[in-house]
Scaffold this motif. Structure first.
Motif, PDB file in Angstrom:
ATOM      1  N   GLY A  48       1.792 -10.573   0.817  1.00  0.00           N
ATOM      2  CA  GLY A  48       2.328 -11.583  -0.099  1.00  0.00           C
ATOM      3  C   GLY A  48       1.879 -11.367  -1.528  1.00  0.00           C
ATOM      4  N   LEU A  49       0.615 -10.939  -1.700  1.00  0.00           N
ATOM      5  CA  LEU A  49       0.119 -10.640  -3.053  1.00  0.00           C
ATOM      6  C   LEU A  49       0.891  -9.477  -3.665  1.00  0.00           C
ATOM      7  N   GLU A  50       1.167  -8.451  -2.880  1.00  0.00           N
ATOM      8  CA  GLU A  50       1.891  -7.294  -3.406  1.00  0.00           C
ATOM      9  C   GLU A  50       3.304  -7.672  -3.837  1.00  0.00           C
ATOM     10  N   LEU A  77       3.078  -9.608  -7.166  1.00  0.00           N
ATOM     11  CA  LEU A  77       2.749  -8.767  -8.316  1.00  0.00           C
ATOM     12  C   LEU A  77       3.942  -7.934  -8.752  1.00  0.00           C
ATOM     13  N   TYR A  78       4.665  -7.340  -7.807  1.00  0.00           N
ATOM     14  CA  TYR A  78       5.818  -6.528  -8.172  1.00  0.00           C
ATOM     15  C   TYR A  78       6.963  -7.377  -8.732  1.00  0.00           C
ATOM     16  N   ARG A  79       6.979  -8.634  -8.374  1.00  0.00           N
ATOM     17  CA  ARG A  79       8.038  -9.507  -8.874  1.00  0.00           C
ATOM     18  C   ARG A  79       7.747 -10.036 -10.279  1.00  0.00           C
ATOM     19  N   GLU A  80       6.485 -10.248 -10.607  1.00  0.00           N
ATOM     20  CA  GLU A  80       6.157 -10.925 -11.860  1.00  0.00           C
ATOM     21  C   GLU A  80       5.474 -10.034 -12.892  1.00  0.00           C
ATOM     22  N   LEU A 136      -4.128  -0.628  -7.588  1.00  0.00           N
ATOM     23  CA  LEU A 136      -4.808  -1.894  -7.329  1.00  0.00           C
ATOM     24  C   LEU A 136      -4.695  -2.296  -5.858  1.00  0.00           C
ATOM     25  N   MET A 137      -3.503  -2.224  -5.306  1.00  0.00           N
ATOM     26  CA  MET A 137      -3.303  -2.625  -3.913  1.00  0.00           C
ATOM     27  C   MET A 137      -4.003  -1.658  -2.952  1.00  0.00           C
ATOM     28  N   TYR A 138      -4.078  -0.418  -3.321  1.00  0.00           N
ATOM     29  CA  TYR A 138      -4.792   0.544  -2.466  1.00  0.00           C
ATOM     30  C   TYR A 138      -6.268   0.159  -2.330  1.00  0.00           C
ATOM     31  N   HIS A 180      -3.485 -16.292  -6.212  1.00  0.00           N
ATOM     32  CA  HIS A 180      -3.279 -15.904  -4.823  1.00  0.00           C
ATOM     33  C   HIS A 180      -4.552 -16.096  -4.001  1.00  0.00           C
ATOM     34  N   PHE A 181      -5.698 -15.669  -4.516  1.00  0.00           N
ATOM     35  CA  PHE A 181      -6.928 -15.775  -3.737  1.00  0.00           C
ATOM     36  C   PHE A 181      -7.372 -17.222  -3.569  1.00  0.00           C
ATOM     37  N   ARG A 182      -7.038 -18.091  -4.495  1.00  0.00           N
ATOM     38  CA  ARG A 182      -7.335 -19.515  -4.294  1.00  0.00           C
ATOM     39  C   ARG A 182      -6.557 -20.067  -3.101  1.00  0.00           C
ATOM     40  N   SER A 183      -5.370 -19.545  -2.878  1.00  0.00           N
ATOM     41  CA  SER A 183      -4.561 -20.041  -1.772  1.00  0.00           C
ATOM     42  C   SER A 183      -5.031 -19.525  -0.412  1.00  0.00           C
TER      43      SER A 183
END
Length: 402
Positions: A150-152, A155-158, A169-171, A208-211
């Motif tokens: 979901g985070l990825e 990030l790619y959307r925004e 970063l995702m790696y 994202h991490f808060r969620s």
């Protein structure tokens, strides 16, 4: 018959009886021969066979008992050689190895002790397989806990124009968050020019991490806000270390990994950077090793811009940045610090920023108007492409003037 001549003469000596015994023996043999020759028709077949066998036996025994002591014994040279019988079995060499038929199963003797090594190896492989399987399952559980897919997507959307940066970063996040036991904290130092989306990326990570881990385990630290210039750097350092200790202790109790987003690192004074370097050392207690630090800074933007305009890519600029930043502070010389450069934004990326901002503000995104606004910005030109000097930083101000 003549073999009865010596009856009644038992009182004689052995020497006197010897001629009598010989005479009886000769008479007996001659009588048997006469019986066998003369009255062959009167005897039954079985008796004839017995008589013939007896005659043969007696003829073989005669030389042994009737030979004179003076007759010489045959020597080895004159002794006739014994002819080998064609039916005589040849001696075979017995093999020490037991040969089993190919069409039958091989069985070990029952009294032979079987080795327990095979059983031990079999059990050992089973245990290793279960350990590996459980480790893989645990990796999947940790990744699902933080919802990195979901985070990825978010990030790619925004985030526009940072394909290479997001992949790196995702790696690192997938590799670090796949397990809970670590040897050192994860430090991601992200550098880029003004307006390329550093602060925006930090806000998306914190949201994202808060969620997924809770609000208490996510810290956003802005240097000018939390440590203004009029405050002493020692006081800022003590405040930050107390907050980090509180958060990592709570995260250790909940078995989660907290996130610290430190923005405007270029404005941090040396005591703060020294404290951050201490927190990133591997030889610490366990709660300080299971942490993710994201450093956002514009340090090295000149080197990134020159490298990107020359190569049309930020890949390979990490080593150049490490050498440049290491001269500013030894924090960036630490092997555990991952340096990630952000690329310049092209004109098409700036247009996307205008479209999104105008949509959020309620303006109709007229393509002609968007192109006009994008044309008012300054650009670098290299390789037939245009790269915005200030990125999307002036987009909000331009849209507010509409």
């Amino acid at each position: 018959m003549n073999f009865l001549l010596c009856d009644g003469q038992m009182d004689r000596t052995d020497d006197e009886m010897e001629p009598c015994v010989k005479a009886n023996r000769v008479g007996r043999e001659s009588g048997l021969e006469n019986v066998s020759s003369g009255s062959s028709s009167a005897l039954p077949l079985q008796l004839k066979a017995m008589v013939r066998i007896r005659s043969k036996y007696l003829r073989r025994m005669r030389p042994e008992h009737g030979a004179s002591p003076s007759s010489p014994e045959p020597t080895t040279a004159t002794r006739p050689e014994r002819s080998a019988s064609p039916h005589r079995r040849k001696g075979r060499r017995r093999m020490s190895r037991v040969m089993f038929p190919s069409d039958r199963k091989k069985y070990l003797p029952k009294n032979r002790d079987r080795s327990r090594v095979k059983l031990f190896l079999f059990l050992f492989f089973i245990v290793v397989f279960l350990q590996v399987y459980n480790a893989i399952e645990n990796l999947d559980d940790h990744v699902e806990k933080y919802d990195l897919d979901g985070l990825e997507r978010a990030l790619y959307r925004e985030v526009f124009g940072q394909q290479e940066t997001l992949e790196t970063l995702m790696y690192h996040l997938n590799d670090y968050l796949s397990t809970y036991a670590h040897q050192r904290p994860l430090v991601l130092s992200m550098h880029g020019a003004s307006g390329v989306g550093k602060s925006h990326l930090g806000r998306l990570l914190a949201r994202h991490f808060r969620s997924v881990v809770g609000n208490d385990l996510v810290v956003q630290y802005f240097t000018l806000h939390h440590c203004p210039l009029q405050e002493s750097p020692e006081n800022c350092t003590s405040k930050l270390i107390r907050r980090v200790t509180k958060v990592v202790t709570q995260a250790e109790e909940e078995e989660r990994i907290p996130l610290f987003v430190l923005d405007e690192v270029e404005l941090m004074r040396p005591p703060l950077l020294d404290m951050l370097r201490t927190l990133m050392q591997p030889k610490q207690t366990n709660e300080f090793l299971n942490v993710v630090y994201v450093l956002l800074s514009s340090l090295g933007e000149e080197e990134i811009t020159a490298y990107y305009l020359q190569n049309a890519s930020a890949s390979g600029a990490e080593q150049l940045l490490r050498q440049t930043l290491g001269k500013l502070h030894p924090l960036w010389e630490e092997p555990g610090v991952e340096i990630i450069p952000l690329t310049l934004l092209e004109r098409s990326h700036v247009v996307q920023c205008f479209l999104e901002e105008m949509t959020d503000e309620g303006f109709y995104p007229d393509p002609a108007n968007v192109e006009r606004l994008a044309g008012e910005l300054a650009y670098h030109r290299a390789g037939g492409k245009e790269y915005a000097k200030t990125g999307c930083k002036q987009v909000v101000a331009k849209v507010n003037l509409l």
